[in-house]
Design a protein around this motif. Structure first.
Motif, PDB file in Angstrom:
ATOM      1  N   GLY A 148       0.818  -1.216   0.000  1.00 12.97           N
ATOM      2  CA  GLY A 148       0.000   0.000   0.000  1.00 12.97           C
ATOM      3  C   GLY A 148       0.847   1.259   0.000  1.00 12.97           C
ATOM      4  O   GLY A 148       0.533   2.229  -0.707  1.00 12.97           O
ATOM      5  N   ASN A 149       1.931   1.252   0.772  1.00 11.41           N
ATOM      6  CA  ASN A 149       2.821   2.423   0.818  1.00 11.41           C
ATOM      7  C   ASN A 149       3.503   2.667  -0.526  1.00 11.41           C
ATOM      8  O   ASN A 149       3.664   3.815  -0.960  1.00 11.41           O
ATOM      9  N   ILE A 151       2.339   1.809  -3.502  1.00  6.95           N
ATOM     10  CA  ILE A 151       1.320   2.310  -4.430  1.00  6.95           C
ATOM     11  C   ILE A 151       1.049   3.792  -4.177  1.00  6.95           C
ATOM     12  O   ILE A 151       0.942   4.588  -5.126  1.00  6.95           O
ATOM     13  N   ASN A 152       0.955   4.189  -2.915  1.00 11.10           N
ATOM     14  CA  ASN A 152       0.751   5.610  -2.579  1.00 11.10           C
ATOM     15  C   ASN A 152       1.903   6.464  -3.101  1.00 11.10           C
ATOM     16  O   ASN A 152       1.695   7.568  -3.618  1.00 11.10           O
ATOM     17  N   VAL A 155       1.718   6.825  -6.957  1.00 12.52           N
ATOM     18  CA  VAL A 155       0.666   7.789  -7.320  1.00 12.52           C
ATOM     19  C   VAL A 155       1.148   9.216  -7.067  1.00 12.52           C
ATOM     20  O   VAL A 155       0.928  10.112  -7.892  1.00 12.52           O
ATOM     21  N   SER A 156       1.841   9.435  -5.947  1.00 11.00           N
ATOM     22  CA  SER A 156       2.355  10.777  -5.626  1.00 11.00           C
ATOM     23  C   SER A 156       3.375  11.240  -6.667  1.00 11.00           C
ATOM     24  O   SER A 156       3.374  12.397  -7.079  1.00 11.00           O
ATOM     25  N   GLN A 159       1.777  12.345  -9.736  1.00 11.91           N
ATOM     26  CA  GLN A 159       1.121  13.641  -9.546  1.00 11.91           C
ATOM     27  C   GLN A 159       2.124  14.786  -9.455  1.00 11.91           C
ATOM     28  O   GLN A 159       1.745  15.922  -9.192  1.00 11.91           O
ATOM     29  N   ASN A 207     -10.662   0.610  -1.222  1.00 11.55           N
ATOM     30  CA  ASN A 207      -9.745   1.762  -1.235  1.00 11.55           C
ATOM     31  C   ASN A 207      -8.399   1.393  -1.852  1.00 11.55           C
ATOM     32  O   ASN A 207      -7.782   2.196  -2.573  1.00 11.55           O
ATOM     33  N   PHE A 208      -7.940   0.173  -1.573  1.00 15.18           N
ATOM     34  CA  PHE A 208      -6.692  -0.313  -2.160  1.00 15.18           C
ATOM     35  C   PHE A 208      -6.813  -0.382  -3.685  1.00 15.18           C
ATOM     36  O   PHE A 208      -5.939   0.088  -4.424  1.00 15.18           O
ATOM     37  N   LYS A 210      -8.845   1.263  -5.542  1.00 12.49           N
ATOM     38  CA  LYS A 210      -8.978   2.634  -6.061  1.00 12.49           C
ATOM     39  C   LYS A 210      -7.614   3.292  -6.236  1.00 12.49           C
ATOM     40  O   LYS A 210      -7.360   3.975  -7.230  1.00 12.49           O
ATOM     41  N   ARG A 211      -6.709   3.063  -5.259  1.00 14.67           N
ATOM     42  CA  ARG A 211      -5.362   3.647  -5.355  1.00 14.67           C
ATOM     43  C   ARG A 211      -4.583   3.036  -6.519  1.00 14.67           C
ATOM     44  O   ARG A 211      -3.871   3.737  -7.244  1.00 14.67           O
ATOM     45  N   LEU A 214      -5.203   4.548  -9.892  1.00 13.84           N
ATOM     46  CA  LEU A 214      -4.624   5.866 -10.161  1.00 13.84           C
ATOM     47  C   LEU A 214      -3.234   5.787 -10.796  1.00 13.84           C
ATOM     48  O   LEU A 214      -2.714   6.789 -11.280  1.00 13.84           O
TER      49      LEU A 214
END
Length: 311
Positions: A148-149, A151-152, A155-156, A159, A207-208, A210-211, A214
């Motif tokens: 999860g970290n 993937i976050n 995505v960052s 962006q 939520n996972f 959804k991330r 992205l």
């Protein structure tokens, strides 16, 4: 062994491997009695598992037989929520390769399909896990948190933010480095339950997914050519002889369009390969600099703590 298409002079090779990540150890499900395997990274091959068995298949039946053979060796166990709970993440990989030979040049296209079964996150209160089951659940939750970290962070970065992506925090994220942030397309199938008791897990799973949605990767064809250098050298030699003939005022045969087109294509392929190597080298250099900077900060912090006066 390979599959041939005689009408197009193309041969196809399909290889399969099957592994699981159990308590941060990589186990070859086609050779479960072997030792724990290690993940390596190579400039051209990318991330791969050293000494992992790859078996060639020639039909869908052989592929399914291989899948069932490895499935029997997976770690499963009973909990209060599931009689046959997966205690590991599994990765079934198909390596597809086609070889098209023409005019002494072999055009190679390759691709990898990773079919991944992630073990679900667990709450000890609901599973009543103790002992070895509790230890397994802790490893599963830790690797899913690392995923999860990562993937976050990806995505960052997409962006426009500056982030270091911690692929090496777990075996799962390191193995999936190319699938998550590399030259790939990723599809997630989220399994959810209709029970109200699983509301927390259902929301977390959605939520996972959804991330993951992205993440925007740029996909290019994995293409290589064997015999390119020799053919280009021959073409250069031929062109030089034509220049000499032109200077001498001799007539020469016009160059066939197909040969010119083939040479231009091969030259373009060689340039693209060189640019891709340079890009990968730049990314590795940047990651190395980030790691060195983190190490320097850690050393400086330790030095400050040692220099602090004791009361």
């Amino acid at each position: 062994m390979c599959i041939r298409d005689r009408s197009k002079d193309v041969e196809y090779i399909v290889k399969c491997s099957y592994l699981e990540i159990y308590q941060e150890m990589i186990v070859d499900l086609l050779n479960p009695q072997g030792e724990s395997l290690h993940i390596r990274e190579d400039m051209k091959k990318g991330v791969y598992v050293e000494n992992l068995i790859e078996e060639t298949v020639e039909s869908g039946k052989e592929l399914l037989d291989l899948l069932n053979r490895g499935k029997v060796n997976r770690h499963v166990g009973a909990t209060a929520m599931n009689k046959e709970s997966s205690r590991s993440h599994s990765v079934f990989t198909l390596h597809l390769e086609s070889r098209h030979k023409r005019d002494g040049v072999v055009n190679i296209l390759s691709s990898r399909f990773h079919i991944i079964d992630l073990a679900g996150s667990e709450r000890q209160k609901l599973t009543n896990a103790v002992g070895e089951r509790l230890k397994e659940a802790g490893k599963i939750n830790r690797s899913l948190l690392a995923l999860g970290n990562v993937i976050n962070s990806i995505v960052s970065v997409h962006q426009g933010k500056s982030r270091h992506i911690h692929y090496r925090d777990s075996k799962l994220t390191f193995l999936l480095k190319d699938s998550l942030g590399g030259n790939s397309r990723t599809v997630v199938i989220a399994n959810i339950a209709q029970s109200a008791l699983s509301l927390g897990e259902t929301l977390s799973t959605l939520n996972f997914a959804k991330r993951v949605k992205l993440i925007k990767n740029k996909v290019v064809v994995n293409e290589d050519t064997a015999g390119t250098v020799l053919l280009l050298q021959q073409e250069i030699k031929r062109l030089k002889s034509e220049i000499v003939s032109l200077k001498a005022g001799n007539l020469i045969e016009p160059v066939k369009y197909e040969r010119k087109s083939e040479a231009e294509k091969l030259l373009k392929s060689a340039i693209e390969l060189r640019e891709e190597d340079a890009k990968m080298y730049g990314e590795l250099s940047k990651e190395r600099e980030n790691l060195l900077e983190m190490l320097r900060k850690s050393v400086k912090r330790c030095q400050c703590e040692r220099a602090r006066p004791m009361y």
